[in-house]
Design a protein around this motif. Structure first.
Motif, short mmCIF file in Angstrom:
data_model
loop_
_atom_site.label_atom_id
_atom_site.label_comp_id
_atom_site.label_asym_id
_atom_site.label_seq_id
_atom_site.Cartn_x
_atom_site.Cartn_y
_atom_site.Cartn_z
N LYS A 76 -6.08 11.47 0.71
CA LYS A 76 -6.54 10.50 -0.29
C LYS A 76 -7.82 9.80 0.16
N LEU A 77 -7.94 9.54 1.46
CA LEU A 77 -9.14 8.90 1.99
C LEU A 77 -10.34 9.84 2.01
N GLY A 78 -10.09 11.14 1.80
CA GLY A 78 -11.18 12.11 1.85
C GLY A 78 -11.54 12.55 3.25
N LEU A 79 -10.66 12.29 4.22
CA LEU A 79 -10.95 12.66 5.60
C LEU A 79 -10.71 14.14 5.85
N VAL A 80 -9.65 14.69 5.22
CA VAL A 80 -9.30 16.10 5.42
C VAL A 80 -8.99 16.74 4.07
N ALA A 81 -9.11 18.08 4.03
CA ALA A 81 -8.80 18.81 2.80
C ALA A 81 -7.30 18.85 2.55
N SER A 82 -6.52 19.04 3.60
CA SER A 82 -5.07 19.02 3.51
C SER A 82 -4.52 18.72 4.90
N PRO A 88 -6.94 20.97 7.86
CA PRO A 88 -7.86 19.85 7.69
C PRO A 88 -9.25 20.27 7.21
N GLY A 89 -9.75 21.40 7.74
CA GLY A 89 -11.11 21.81 7.38
C GLY A 89 -12.13 20.88 8.02
N GLY A 90 -13.36 21.30 8.09
CA GLY A 90 -14.43 20.44 8.58
C GLY A 90 -14.27 20.02 10.02
N ASN A 91 -14.74 18.82 10.33
CA ASN A 91 -14.80 18.34 11.71
C ASN A 91 -13.81 17.21 11.99
N VAL A 92 -12.79 17.05 11.13
CA VAL A 92 -11.88 15.90 11.25
C VAL A 92 -10.42 16.35 11.30
N THR A 93 -9.66 15.75 12.21
CA THR A 93 -8.20 15.88 12.23
C THR A 93 -7.64 14.60 12.85
N GLY A 94 -6.33 14.53 13.01
CA GLY A 94 -5.76 13.32 13.61
C GLY A 94 -4.28 13.19 13.40
N VAL A 95 -3.82 11.95 13.28
CA VAL A 95 -2.40 11.62 13.17
C VAL A 95 -2.19 10.73 11.95
N PHE A 96 -1.23 11.12 11.11
CA PHE A 96 -0.88 10.36 9.91
C PHE A 96 0.53 9.84 10.08
N PRO A 114 -7.96 -1.20 2.38
CA PRO A 114 -8.13 -0.25 1.27
C PRO A 114 -6.83 0.23 0.64
N ASP A 115 -5.76 0.23 1.42
CA ASP A 115 -4.48 0.74 0.93
C ASP A 115 -3.59 -0.35 0.34
N ALA A 116 -4.10 -1.57 0.25
CA ALA A 116 -3.27 -2.70 -0.17
C ALA A 116 -2.65 -2.48 -1.54
N ALA A 117 -3.43 -1.98 -2.51
CA ALA A 117 -2.92 -1.82 -3.87
C ALA A 117 -1.75 -0.85 -3.92
N ASP A 118 -1.85 0.27 -3.20
CA ASP A 118 -0.76 1.25 -3.19
C ASP A 118 0.49 0.68 -2.54
N ARG A 119 0.30 -0.06 -1.44
CA ARG A 119 1.45 -0.65 -0.76
C ARG A 119 2.16 -1.63 -1.69
N LEU A 120 1.39 -2.45 -2.38
CA LEU A 120 1.98 -3.45 -3.27
C LEU A 120 2.63 -2.80 -4.48
N ARG A 121 2.06 -1.70 -4.94
CA ARG A 121 2.67 -0.99 -6.07
C ARG A 121 4.05 -0.47 -5.69
N GLU A 122 4.16 0.10 -4.50
CA GLU A 122 5.46 0.59 -4.05
C GLU A 122 6.44 -0.56 -3.87
N LEU A 123 5.95 -1.66 -3.31
CA LEU A 123 6.83 -2.82 -3.13
C LEU A 123 7.29 -3.38 -4.47
N GLY A 124 6.39 -3.43 -5.45
CA GLY A 124 6.75 -3.94 -6.77
C GLY A 124 7.83 -3.11 -7.43
N GLU A 125 7.71 -1.79 -7.31
CA GLU A 125 8.72 -0.90 -7.90
C GLU A 125 10.07 -1.09 -7.20
N ALA A 126 10.04 -1.21 -5.88
CA ALA A 126 11.29 -1.40 -5.12
C ALA A 126 11.91 -2.75 -5.46
#
Length: 325
Positions: free
Chosen positions: A122-128, A132-140, A173-185
């Motif tokens: 979602k952040l556009g860091l990796v393709a999947s 990952p593709g490109g020059n980026v990988t890591g830990v999620f 940046p992720d605040a809206a998604d976190r709050l959306r999940e909290l609101g639904e719960a």
């Protein structure tokens, strides 16, 4: 001995000398470490990163150097800090999610290793995650998907709770998604969710002063780099107001917070170190799937519970992976 033969002999002796041998050794690789937070707040996680590097065969000062760049929670500094590391031609850049976005914008060739609680696709860091593709990988470490579970744990802790306060850094940046999940719960559990934003230490103080007026039954802290860095302040205030709180990192509980449910940030940063070492040995980021820690841990601080006059239900306590007494 002829002059030409003497010069040739002298040249061979110099080439064979220890000084010349050292001069011919390859330069020590340099890791660029870019982070949106501050060095002091991140010391335990930086240590875990170094442990992962050591597991991969690299020890700072012995066979690798690390250039640290800390933005001190000023996200607008990250692009310039990333550009500086690129100019220095570091071998790899290690980042948190905010810093990784800036690093990716600064280079398409230097490998980047991130640690992120936000979906890196979602952040556009990796393709999947798998490719990952490109020059980026890591830990999620998928912090988002656990907010509803944390609210459910608060329900188990205080079944009679009606109003739950949610403290969030609105600049995250992720605040809206976190709050959306909290609101639904919250709607599912029949809770009233009261959201309050805090992006500075002063605003955190003001938030708790507001809690003293509104008297919520419990608190959930949406953890990001800023709120994690302010973990001691948050724990002290929650305890002062006897407000039961749950967090999304064990580090909050070690700082005196009541309870956390999360993947392990220590494990995530250790894995970042391992991936960085593999890249230094020649692995390509595109060939390293984004790592996803699967071990979840519930941590409870019994000393804090006692201090705020709260009894932990036995069934909840029995499920804890770690109890701090």
């Amino acid at each position: 001995m002829k002059r030409r033969e003497f010069i040739a002999l002298l040249g061979g002796a110099v080439a064979a000398s220890p000084l010349a041998a050292r001069a011919q050794q390859p330069a020590m690789p340099v890791i660029g470490h870019l982070h949106s937070a501050s060095a002091d707040a991140w010391a335990p996680l930086t240590a875990a990163f170094r442990d992962g590097l050591k597991e991969a065969g690299y020890v700072e000062g012995r066979n690798v150097a690390i250039e640290f760049r800390w933005a001190e929670h000023q996200a607008d500094r990250l692009p310039a800090l990333a550009a500086d590391l690129v100019r220095r031609q570091v071998a790899v850049i290690v980042c948190n999610s905010l810093a990784a976005v800036a690093a990716k914008a600064a280079t398409t060739t230097i490998p980047i290793v991130f640690g992120s609680g936000t979906d890196p696709v979602k952040l556009g860091l990796v393709a999947s995650l798998n490719r990952p593709g490109g020059n980026v990988t890591g830990v999620f470490f998928f912090a988002n998907e656990l907010e509803a579970k944390r609210l459910g744990l608060l329900q188990e802790l205080i079944p009679q709770a009606v109003t739950v306060a949610a403290l969030v850094n609105a600049k995250f940046p992720d605040a809206a998604d976190r709050l959306r999940e909290l609101g639904e719960a919250a709607r599912t559990l029949g809770k009233q969710l009261h959201v309050i934003n805090a992006s500075t230490a002063t605003e955190i103080d003001a938030a708790f002063a507001a809690f003293a007026q509104r008297r919520p039954d419990a608190l959930i802290v949406v953890t990001d780099a800023f709120t994690l860095a302010r973990r001691y302040q948050l724990a002290a205030l929650a305890n002062r107001y006897a407000l039961p709180a749950i967090y999304s990192a064990r580090e909050h509980v070690l700082a005196g917070g009541l309870m956390s449910y999360s993947t392990s940030l220590i494990d995530a940063y250790y894995q970042k170190g391992i991936y960085t070492g593999q890249i230094l040995k020649g692995a390509k980021p595109a060939d390293l799937p984004v790592a996803q820690p699967t071990r979840l841990e519930l941590v409870i601080n019994l000393a804090t519970a006692k201090a705020i006059g709260l009894e932990i239900p036995p069934m909840l306590l029995a499920r804890a992976d770690e109890v701090i007494e």
